[in-house]
Design a protein around this motif. Sequence first.
Motif, PDB file in Angstrom:
ATOM      1  N   GLU A  16     -16.523  48.780 -21.306  1.00 17.45           N
ATOM      2  CA  GLU A  16     -17.813  48.937 -20.629  1.00 17.45           C
ATOM      3  C   GLU A  16     -18.596  47.626 -20.637  1.00 17.45           C
ATOM      4  O   GLU A  16     -19.322  47.325 -19.702  1.00 17.45           O
ATOM      5  CB  GLU A  16     -18.641  50.035 -21.295  1.00 17.45           C
ATOM      6  N   SER A  17     -18.427  46.835 -21.707  1.00 13.37           N
ATOM      7  CA  SER A  17     -19.212  45.615 -21.873  1.00 13.37           C
ATOM      8  C   SER A  17     -18.531  44.369 -21.315  1.00 13.37           C
ATOM      9  O   SER A  17     -19.044  43.276 -21.469  1.00 13.37           O
ATOM     10  CB  SER A  17     -19.521  45.407 -23.357  1.00 13.37           C
ATOM     11  N   GLY A  18     -17.379  44.516 -20.684  1.00 12.96           N
ATOM     12  CA  GLY A  18     -16.710  43.351 -20.119  1.00 12.96           C
ATOM     13  C   GLY A  18     -15.203  43.455 -20.218  1.00 12.96           C
ATOM     14  O   GLY A  18     -14.648  44.544 -20.386  1.00 12.96           O
ATOM     15  N   PHE A  19     -14.570  42.312 -20.132  1.00 10.42           N
ATOM     16  CA  PHE A  19     -13.115  42.222 -20.164  1.00 10.42           C
ATOM     17  C   PHE A  19     -12.666  41.417 -21.376  1.00 10.42           C
ATOM     18  O   PHE A  19     -13.290  40.416 -21.730  1.00 10.42           O
ATOM     19  CB  PHE A  19     -12.598  41.528 -18.892  1.00 10.42           C
ATOM     20  N   GLY A  20     -11.591  41.849 -22.008  1.00  9.11           N
ATOM     21  CA  GLY A  20     -11.028  41.154 -23.148  1.00  9.11           C
ATOM     22  C   GLY A  20      -9.613  40.702 -22.856  1.00  9.11           C
ATOM     23  O   GLY A  20      -8.994  41.124 -21.873  1.00  9.11           O
ATOM     24  N   LEU A  21      -9.103  39.837 -23.725  1.00 12.60           N
ATOM     25  CA  LEU A  21      -7.770  39.266 -23.542  1.00 12.60           C
ATOM     26  C   LEU A  21      -6.853  39.564 -24.722  1.00 12.60           C
ATOM     27  O   LEU A  21      -7.261  39.486 -25.873  1.00 12.60           O
ATOM     28  CB  LEU A  21      -7.870  37.748 -23.383  1.00 12.60           C
ATOM     29  N   LEU A  22      -5.618  39.889 -24.390  1.00 19.47           N
ATOM     30  CA  LEU A  22      -4.533  40.042 -25.346  1.00 19.47           C
ATOM     31  C   LEU A  22      -3.426  39.087 -24.926  1.00 19.47           C
ATOM     32  O   LEU A  22      -3.384  38.647 -23.780  1.00 19.47           O
ATOM     33  CB  LEU A  22      -3.976  41.475 -25.334  1.00 19.47           C
ATOM     34  N   ARG A  23      -2.513  38.811 -25.840  1.00 26.11           N
ATOM     35  CA  ARG A  23      -1.378  37.953 -25.531  1.00 26.11           C
ATOM     36  C   ARG A  23      -0.123  38.568 -26.153  1.00 26.11           C
ATOM     37  O   ARG A  23      -0.141  38.983 -27.303  1.00 26.11           O
ATOM     38  CB  ARG A  23      -1.628  36.566 -26.106  1.00 26.11           C
ATOM     39  N   VAL A  24       0.938  38.650 -25.376  1.00 25.90           N
ATOM     40  CA  VAL A  24       2.206  39.156 -25.888  1.00 25.90           C
ATOM     41  C   VAL A  24       2.906  37.994 -26.595  1.00 25.90           C
ATOM     42  O   VAL A  24       3.222  36.983 -25.974  1.00 25.90           O
ATOM     43  CB  VAL A  24       3.107  39.710 -24.763  1.00 25.90           C
ATOM     44  N   ILE A  25       3.117  38.137 -27.900  1.00 26.11           N
ATOM     45  CA  ILE A  25       3.758  37.087 -28.691  1.00 26.11           C
ATOM     46  C   ILE A  25       5.270  37.270 -28.721  1.00 26.11           C
ATOM     47  O   ILE A  25       6.026  36.315 -28.627  1.00 26.11           O
ATOM     48  CB  ILE A  25       3.198  37.074 -30.128  1.00 26.11           C
ATOM     49  N   ALA A  26       5.708  38.531 -28.873  1.00 23.67           N
ATOM     50  CA  ALA A  26       7.146  38.800 -28.969  1.00 23.67           C
ATOM     51  C   ALA A  26       7.398  40.273 -28.700  1.00 23.67           C
ATOM     52  O   ALA A  26       6.475  41.101 -28.738  1.00 23.67           O
ATOM     53  CB  ALA A  26       7.676  38.433 -30.356  1.00 23.67           C
ATOM     54  N   LEU A  27       8.642  40.589 -28.435  1.00 21.02           N
ATOM     55  CA  LEU A  27       9.132  41.963 -28.294  1.00 21.02           C
ATOM     56  C   LEU A  27      10.364  42.099 -29.171  1.00 21.02           C
ATOM     57  O   LEU A  27      11.231  41.235 -29.142  1.00 21.02           O
ATOM     58  CB  LEU A  27       9.562  42.260 -26.861  1.00 21.02           C
TER      59      LEU A  27
END
Length: 118
Positions: A16-27
Motif C-alpha cells: 500500500e505504501s509503495g514498491f519494494g525490491l527483492l533479488r533472487v540469489i540462488a535456486l
Amino acid sequence: MAQPFAPGDDLIFQLESGFGLLRVIALDEDDANTTWHLMAYEELFPDVESAERALGEPGSLHIRKAHMALTERAFERTPAARLGNRPINHEERATYEDWIANRGEVSDRSALLMLGIR
C-alpha cells in the motif's frame, strides 16, 4: 513447473505504501523441491520507474535482509514481478554459501511475512 525467475533477477513487489525490491540469489532444485534464496532491499519506491532507476545504481541500495531461504510454496505466495537481471556478486554469493555451510533452515512463510510486511 517451469520457473519464471532465475538467479540474478531483480523482483518488485507492491505494498500500500509503495514498491519494494527483492533479488533472487540462488535456486536449489531437486526432483521434489525447490528452495528459493532471496535478498531484500530496505527502500520503498513510489512507482516502478523509481525502483528501476535505483537498480541502475545498486550500490546505493540498503540491504534489509541479506538472505532468506523459502520453499516453492512460500515463494509462490510472494507476489513479485521481474524487473531485470544482473550477475550475482561476491557478497550475495557469500550469504548463500554461509547458509549452505551452516545448514540453514528453509521457511514456508512468504518473503513479505519473513520481512514483517503484510
